[in-house]
Design an enzyme around this catalytic site. Structure first.
Site, PDB file in Angstrom:
ATOM      1  N   CYS A   1      50.950  29.222 -89.752  1.00  0.00           N
ATOM      2  CA  CYS A   1      51.881  28.470 -88.482  1.00  0.00           C
ATOM      3  C   CYS A   1      52.873  27.639 -88.853  1.00  0.00           C
ATOM      4  O   CYS A   1      53.671  27.318 -88.127  1.00  0.00           O
ATOM      5  CB  CYS A   1      50.941  27.989 -87.473  1.00  0.00           C
ATOM      6  SG  CYS A   1      49.467  28.697 -86.590  1.00  0.00           S
TER       7      CYS A   1
ATOM      8  N   ARG B   1      55.824  29.291 -66.824  1.00  0.00           N
ATOM      9  CA  ARG B   1      55.096  29.523 -65.718  1.00  0.00           C
ATOM     10  C   ARG B   1      55.315  28.454 -64.664  1.00  0.00           C
ATOM     11  O   ARG B   1      54.566  27.233 -64.355  1.00  0.00           O
ATOM     12  CB  ARG B   1      53.538  29.908 -65.750  1.00  0.00           C
ATOM     13  CG  ARG B   1      53.126  30.995 -66.565  1.00  0.00           C
ATOM     14  CD  ARG B   1      51.989  31.342 -66.703  1.00  0.00           C
ATOM     15  NE  ARG B   1      51.508  32.486 -67.554  1.00  0.00           N
ATOM     16  CZ  ARG B   1      50.973  32.068 -68.666  1.00  0.00           C
ATOM     17  NH1 ARG B   1      50.490  30.876 -68.913  1.00  0.00           N
ATOM     18  NH2 ARG B   1      50.641  33.215 -69.458  1.00  0.00           N
TER      19      ARG B   1
ATOM     20  N   THR C   1      52.399  26.821 -62.305  1.00  0.00           N
ATOM     21  CA  THR C   1      51.258  26.432 -62.649  1.00  0.00           C
ATOM     22  C   THR C   1      50.658  25.189 -61.983  1.00  0.00           C
ATOM     23  O   THR C   1      51.440  24.354 -61.740  1.00  0.00           O
ATOM     24  CB  THR C   1      51.124  26.207 -64.399  1.00  0.00           C
ATOM     25  OG1 THR C   1      51.712  27.074 -65.027  1.00  0.00           O
ATOM     26  CG2 THR C   1      50.200  25.674 -64.826  1.00  0.00           C
TER      27      THR C   1
ATOM     28  N   SER D   1      48.113  28.079 -76.804  1.00  0.00           N
ATOM     29  CA  SER D   1      49.462  28.782 -77.136  1.00  0.00           C
ATOM     30  C   SER D   1      49.418  29.998 -76.788  1.00  0.00           C
ATOM     31  O   SER D   1      48.407  30.896 -76.682  1.00  0.00           O
ATOM     32  CB  SER D   1      49.677  28.451 -78.496  1.00  0.00           C
ATOM     33  OG  SER D   1      48.926  29.079 -79.402  1.00  0.00           O
TER      34      SER D   1
ATOM     35  N   CYS E   1      49.818  22.262 -86.926  1.00  0.00           N
ATOM     36  CA  CYS E   1      48.579  22.302 -87.647  1.00  0.00           C
ATOM     37  C   CYS E   1      48.562  23.971 -88.406  1.00  0.00           C
ATOM     38  O   CYS E   1      49.628  24.590 -88.100  1.00  0.00           O
ATOM     39  CB  CYS E   1      47.409  22.342 -86.687  1.00  0.00           C
ATOM     40  SG  CYS E   1      47.384  23.539 -85.305  1.00  0.00           S
TER      41      CYS E   1
END
EC number: 2.3.1.155
Length: 424
Positions: free
Chosen positions: A123, A249, A252, A276, A408
Site C-alpha cells: 500500500c 457518500r 452516510t 477503505s 500502513c
C-alpha cells in the site's frame, strides 16, 4: 527478535511514548532553501473509481497511468525527454506492472531513452516511487524524474500470494504475513480497544469531510478528468468522462453504518462502511533538484524533507504509521506539533484511529478532505495520490507549512514522508 521486542514494548505503554512526542521542543522554524533540495514540481491524479462497477471498470491501468503522465508534463510544459527516470508503484499487476507501466510511458509520448522501473511495497508503493525518484536525484543519477502510482483493482487478481515455501507453517511471523487484511484490522480493534462506535464515527467523519471538499471543488486542481469507455448492462460500449471521485457518500449516517454486518469475522467490528473502498485510479508526481527546477523555470509545490519506513508485527500491520511517522519526523527535526496536515491512509478505521490516538494528533489535522474510507484506496496509487492531495491542500491554505503522508503496509510495515509547502 530484538526489533520485535522493542516494537511490542512500545505497544504496551502508549501514554509515555505519546507524551514524549508532544513534549519534544518545537523545531526552530523552516530550513533555508538549498540548491540540492528535492522538490515536488507538480502532481495530478485521476478521479478514484469504484472497482467493478465504476467508470473505470473497463479501463486498463496503462490508460489511467498515461492520463496523469500526460497531464503533468503538459501542465508544466516540460519536454518528456528531460525526465531522468520514471518509477511506478503498483501492487496487483504481474511484476509490479513493469510492462504495463512502460506501455503507459509510450502512450504518453515519453521517448524510449527515458528509463522506467516498477516498485511494489504494497500500500505504500506510490510513496515508495516518490522516495525512489528522490533517491536518484540525491545521489546525482539525474536531476528530474516522475514518481507514479496506479491500480486497477477491477481488472487484477487479489488474494493469491504466489509460490511460497511450506516452511512458513513452522514460523509464526511468516504465517502472519498471510493473515487477511480485514483480520489484522480486527486484531488492532480488539488488542487496543477500538470500539465499533468509534470506528463508525471515524468513517462518518471521513465521508462528511470528503463530501464537503467535493462540493466546494477542493479536488478540482488535482484531478485529471478521464474520457474512457464502459460496457453497459446490455454489453453496449459508450463513452463517458469521469471527473470526480465515485466513492463519496454524502448521505452516510451513523444509523446506516451501525446496520452494516461485520465483513471479516462474526462478532467483529470491521465493516464495509468503516474500511477503505476497493478502487481504480492513478497519480503522478514530478520531482526535481531545486537547482534544476529553477533553471527550467518550473514551479515548486513542495519540498521532500524526510522519508522513513519501519517494520511492525504482521498480524497488526495497521499500526505501522504510529511508528513510521515519528521516525520521519525525527529525520526532519520536527514534532507532531509542527505539522499542519497528516494524510494518513484509512485502510481501516480501527488502525487509523489507533495511530492518531497513539501519536496524540488533533482530529482536525487528520485527512481534512477525507481519506480512503470515502475516497477509495487503489493500492499502488494511494501514496502518490496522498502527496498530490496534501500539497494541493497546503497550497490552497496559502501559508508556509509542513504536512505528512503515511500509511500502513501489508505484512507488517509503515511508511511516512514529511513535506514542506513553501508558501504562496
Amino acid at each position: 527478535m530484538h526489533r520485535l521486542q522493542v516494537v511490542l514494548g512500545h505497544l504496551a505503554g502508549r501514554s509515555e511514548s505519546s507524551s514524549a512526542l508532544q513534549a519534544a521542543p518545537c523545531s526552530a522554524g523552516f530550513p533555508q532553501a538549498s540548491a540540492s533540495d528535492v522538490v515536488v514540481v507538480h502532481g495530478r491524479r485521476t478521479p478514484i473509481g469504484r472497482a467493478g462497477r465504476g467508470g473505470f471498470k473497463d479501463t486498463t491501468p496503462d490508460e489511467l497511468l498515461s492520463a496523469v503522465l500526460t497531464a503533468v508534463l503538459q501542465d508544466v510544459k516540460l519536454k518528456p525527454e528531460c525526465l531522468g527516470d520514471i518509477s511506478v508503484g503498483n501492487v496487483l499487476q504481474p511484476g509490479a506492472g513493469a510492462a504495463m507501466a512502460r506501455i503507459a510511458q509510450f502512450l504518453s509520448g515519453i521517448p524510449e531513452t527515458v528509463p522506467l522501473s516498477a516498485v511494489n511495497r504494497q500500500c505504500s508503493s506510490g510513496l515508495q516511487a516518490v522516495a525512489n525518484i528522490a533517491g536518484g536525484i540525491r545521489n546525482g543519477s539525474y536531476d528530474i524524474g516522475m514518481a507514479c502510482g496506479v491500480e486497477s483493482m477491477t481488472l487484477s487478481e487479489r488474494g493469491n500470494p504466489g509460490n511460497i515455501s511450506s516452511r512458513l507453517l513452522e514460523n509464526e511471523k511468516a504465517r502472519d504475513c498471510l493473515i487477511p487484511m480485514g483480520i489484522t484490522s480486527e486484531n488492532v480493534a480488539e488488542r487496543f480497544g477500538i470500539s465499533r462506535q468509534k470506528q463508525d464515527a471515524f468513517a462518518l467523519a471521513s465521508q462528511q469531510k470528503a463530501a464537503s471538499a467535493q462540493s466546494k471543488g477542493c479536488f478540482r486542481a488535482e484531478i485529471v478528468p478521464v474520457t474512457t469507455t464502459v460496457l453497459d448492462d446490455k454489453g453496449d460500449r459508450k463513452t463517458i468522462t469521469v471527473s470526480q471521485d465515485e466513492g463519496v457518500r454524502p448521505s452516510t449516517t451513523m444509523e446506516g453504518l451501525a446496520k452494516l454486518k461485520p465483513a471479516f469475522k462474526d462478532g467483529g467490528s470491521t465493516t464495509a462502511g468503516n474500511s477503505s473502498q476497493v478502487s481504480d485510479g492513478a497519480a503522478a508526481v514530478l520531482l526535481a533538484r531545486r537547482s534544476k527546477a529553477e533553471e527550467l523555470g518550473l514551479p515548486i509545490l513542495g519540498v521532500l524533507r524526510s522519508y522513513a519506513v519501519v517494520g511492525v508485527p504482521p498480524d497488526i500491520m495497521g499500526i505501522g504509521p504510529a511508528y513510521a511517522i515519528p521516525a520521519a519526523l525525527q529525520k526532519a527535526g520536527l514534532t507532531v506539533n509542527d505539522i499542519d496536515i497528516f494524510e494518513i491512509n484509512e485502510a481501516f478505521a480501527s488502525q487509523a484511529l489507533y495511530c492518531v490516538e497513539k501519536l496524540g494528533i488533533p482530529a482536525e489535522k487528520v485527512n481534512p478532505l477525507g481519506g480512503a474510507i470515502a475516497l477509495g484506496h487503489p493500492l499502488g496509487c494511494t501514496g502518490a495520490r496522498q502527496v498530490v492531495t496534501l500539497l494541493n491542500e497546503l497550497k490552497r491554505r496559502g501559508r508556509r507549512a509542513y504536512g505528512v503522508v503515511s500509511m500502513c503496509i501489508g505484512t507488517g510495515m509503515g511508511a511516512a514522508a514529511v513535506f514542506e509547502y513553501p508558501g504562496n
